[in-house]
Design an enzyme around this catalytic site. Structure first.
Site, mmCIF file in Angstrom:
data_model
loop_
_atom_site.group_PDB
_atom_site.id
_atom_site.type_symbol
_atom_site.label_atom_id
_atom_site.label_comp_id
_atom_site.label_asym_id
_atom_site.label_seq_id
_atom_site.Cartn_x
_atom_site.Cartn_y
_atom_site.Cartn_z
ATOM 1 N N LYS A 46 0.873 -1.190 0.000
ATOM 2 C CA LYS A 46 0.000 0.000 0.000
ATOM 3 C C LYS A 46 0.897 1.222 0.000
ATOM 4 O O LYS A 46 1.788 1.346 0.840
ATOM 5 C CB LYS A 46 -0.891 -0.036 1.250
ATOM 6 C CG LYS A 46 -1.483 1.287 1.682
ATOM 7 C CD LYS A 46 -2.573 1.080 2.728
ATOM 8 C CE LYS A 46 -2.537 2.146 3.814
ATOM 9 N NZ LYS A 46 -3.608 1.943 4.816
ATOM 10 N N GLU A 85 -7.912 4.257 -1.194
ATOM 11 C CA GLU A 85 -8.465 4.396 0.144
ATOM 12 C C GLU A 85 -8.635 5.867 0.516
ATOM 13 O O GLU A 85 -7.700 6.659 0.368
ATOM 14 C CB GLU A 85 -7.504 3.700 1.119
ATOM 15 C CG GLU A 85 -8.009 3.589 2.537
ATOM 16 C CD GLU A 85 -6.998 2.859 3.436
ATOM 17 O OE1 GLU A 85 -5.997 2.317 2.918
ATOM 18 O OE2 GLU A 85 -7.208 2.856 4.653
HETATM 19 O O1 NPG Z 1 1.032 -0.704 9.482
HETATM 20 O O2 NPG Z 1 -0.032 -0.143 11.306
HETATM 21 C C1 NPG Z 1 0.406 0.094 10.164
HETATM 22 C C2 NPG Z 1 0.133 1.436 9.578
HETATM 23 C C3 NPG Z 1 -0.828 1.333 8.450
HETATM 24 O O3 NPG Z 1 -0.844 3.098 6.899
HETATM 25 C C4 NPG Z 1 -1.201 2.695 7.974
HETATM 26 N N1 NPG Z 1 -1.918 3.398 8.805
HETATM 27 O O4 NPG Z 1 -4.125 5.958 7.929
HETATM 28 O O5 NPG Z 1 -4.244 3.844 7.847
HETATM 29 C C5 NPG Z 1 -3.626 4.867 8.113
HETATM 30 C C6 NPG Z 1 -2.204 4.767 8.526
HETATM 31 C C7 NPG Z 1 -1.674 5.520 9.671
HETATM 32 C C8 NPG Z 1 -2.021 5.257 10.929
HETATM 33 C C9 NPG Z 1 -0.669 6.409 9.458
HETATM 34 C C10 NPG Z 1 -1.440 5.895 11.982
HETATM 35 C C11 NPG Z 1 -0.060 7.084 10.505
HETATM 36 C C12 NPG Z 1 -0.449 6.823 11.764
#
Ligand code: NPG
Length: 368
Positions: free
Chosen positions: A161, A214
């Site tokens: 992703k 997404e």
């Molecule tokens: O691998 O836990 C993981 C992160 C996956 O991209 C990811 N999370 O918006 O989904 C999101 C994002 C994110 C979450 C980015 C928290 C930054 C902080």
């Protein structure tokens, strides 16, 4: 089960590499661990709120205040509490789903440990390992991106992703497709960075045969996502917008998305996450498990959830070493692109107390 005390512990855990998204760069995790002590034993849950209110309105310091002032008193007032009873008991508090989810997870863990039942079995898991993808942040250069993606593919991750934002979208996707081919399972995540005016730019991504795009628009814009979906061949997946099973059903029925990212923290807990899973299955929409850079505590629970039958796409449930040099539980290690679903009672993993002590930045014990 009667709750006797709740420990709120903040730990600071450095990330192995900075993680840049359209809303900012994370260099470490400020994690709130919630431990409930009951007459039947203890349980632990992880709050996924970030240090700042940049992914959603919630942030970790606020979650701690909400639990202290509003959630804990409601739970202390109950003579008999179960995981399934947490959400109804907290219904008088509006929002604050990440705070509620952390408390619910801790109560579920305590309850299931007392029964000797795994969270996976309790939620309805049908597999003992789950396919893993990895989320790749916005890189400084295309070369740096290709190097990072190549490294993850060598480790065995089954889908990639890419985080995108205006100015970092067509080019990185094109570069990754050129370098790694059309068979790579590839998707993109905008974290709300676009608006209707940039729809033509998003439509250009149709040429790359992506699994999904997404959350291109702000979370409230269900109508905008429906209009975009009608003009793109790439499926739209919603994350930030979907805060409950009711919203998931509404978004799918209105054509705003055909795939849903489920994060228990975003929706108020694992019980609501299963409801979303079920309503999506009934409406023919596959789901996958998102991530919030969780430690092993939250990751263990996410793997239990991701083992349910309608989790049809690899999720953001990556191995411990993608995030941390040292995880606070036994590390989750990728095997053939999969992680094992913990089978022990509750979340099925234990925290490394010595390490957690070392990482602790603050601890409070709440009592009735
Ligand atoms: O691998 O836990 C993981 C992160 C996956 O991209 C990811 N999370 O918006 O989904 C999101 C994002 C994110 C979450 C980015 C928290 C930054 C902080």
């Amino acid at each position: 089960m009667k709750i006797q005390a709740i420990e709120l512990r903040r730990i600071g855990v450095p990330l192995v590499r900075p993680f840049r998204t359209s809303f900012g760069t994370q260099t470490d995790r400020d994690v709130l661990l919630v431990t409930v002590m009951t007459d039947a034993g203890t349980g632990i849950g992880e709050c996924v709120a970030l240090a700042d209110p940049v992914y959603s309105s919630e942030y970790v310091a606020a979650a701690q205040v909400v639990i202290t002032d509003h959630l804990a008193p409601r739970l202390f007032a109950l003579d008999d509490v179960s995981g399934r009873g947490v959400q109804p008991a907290l219904g008088g508090v509006i929002g604050h789903r990440m705070a509620k989810a952390a408390v619910e997870a801790a109560v579920l863990d305590a309850e299931l440990r007392a029964y000797g039942v795994s969270l996976a079995r309790y939620l309805g898991a049908v597999r003992d390992r789950v396919e893993c993808g990895v989320s790749v942040g916005i890189a400084a250069t295309l070369d740096a991106l290709l190097e990072e993606v190549g490294g993850y593919l060598e480790q065995g991750y089954r889908r990639i992703k890419l985080k995108i934002e205006p100015g970092w979208d067509w080019e990185p996707v094109h570069a990754v497709r050129e370098a790694f081919g059309d068979d790579l399972l590839l998707q993109v995540d905008a974290n709300t960075a676009y608006d209707a005016a940039s729809a033509p730019r998003l439509r250009r991504l149709d040429e790359f045969n992506l699994l999904l795009i997404e959350q291109p628009f702000v979370e409230e814009d269900i109508a905008g996502h429906a209009a975009l979906a009608a003009t793109m061949s790439t499926p739209i997946c919603l994350d930030e917008s979907v805060v409950s099973a009711a919203v998931a059903a509404d978004a799918i029925n209105r054509g705003a998305c055909s795939i849903v990212n489920i994060k228990a923290g975003r929706v108020g807990g694992y019980i609501e996450a299963v409801r979303i899973h079920d309503v999506c299955a009934a409406l023919g929409a596959p789901v996958w498990c998102g991530g919030m850079l969780e430690t092993g505590v939250g990751r263990a629970a996410n793997l239990a959830l991701a083992a349910l039958p309608n989790f049809k796409l690899p999720g953001d449930t990556s191995a411990s070493d993608r995030y941390f040099a040292e995880d606070i539980t036994e590390p989750f290690v990728l095997e053939d692109g999969c992680l094992p679903v913990p089978q022990g009672p509750g979340i099925g993993v234990d925290v490394r107390r010595d390490l957690v002590e070392r990482l602790t930045t603050g601890v409070v014990l709440l009592r009735p």
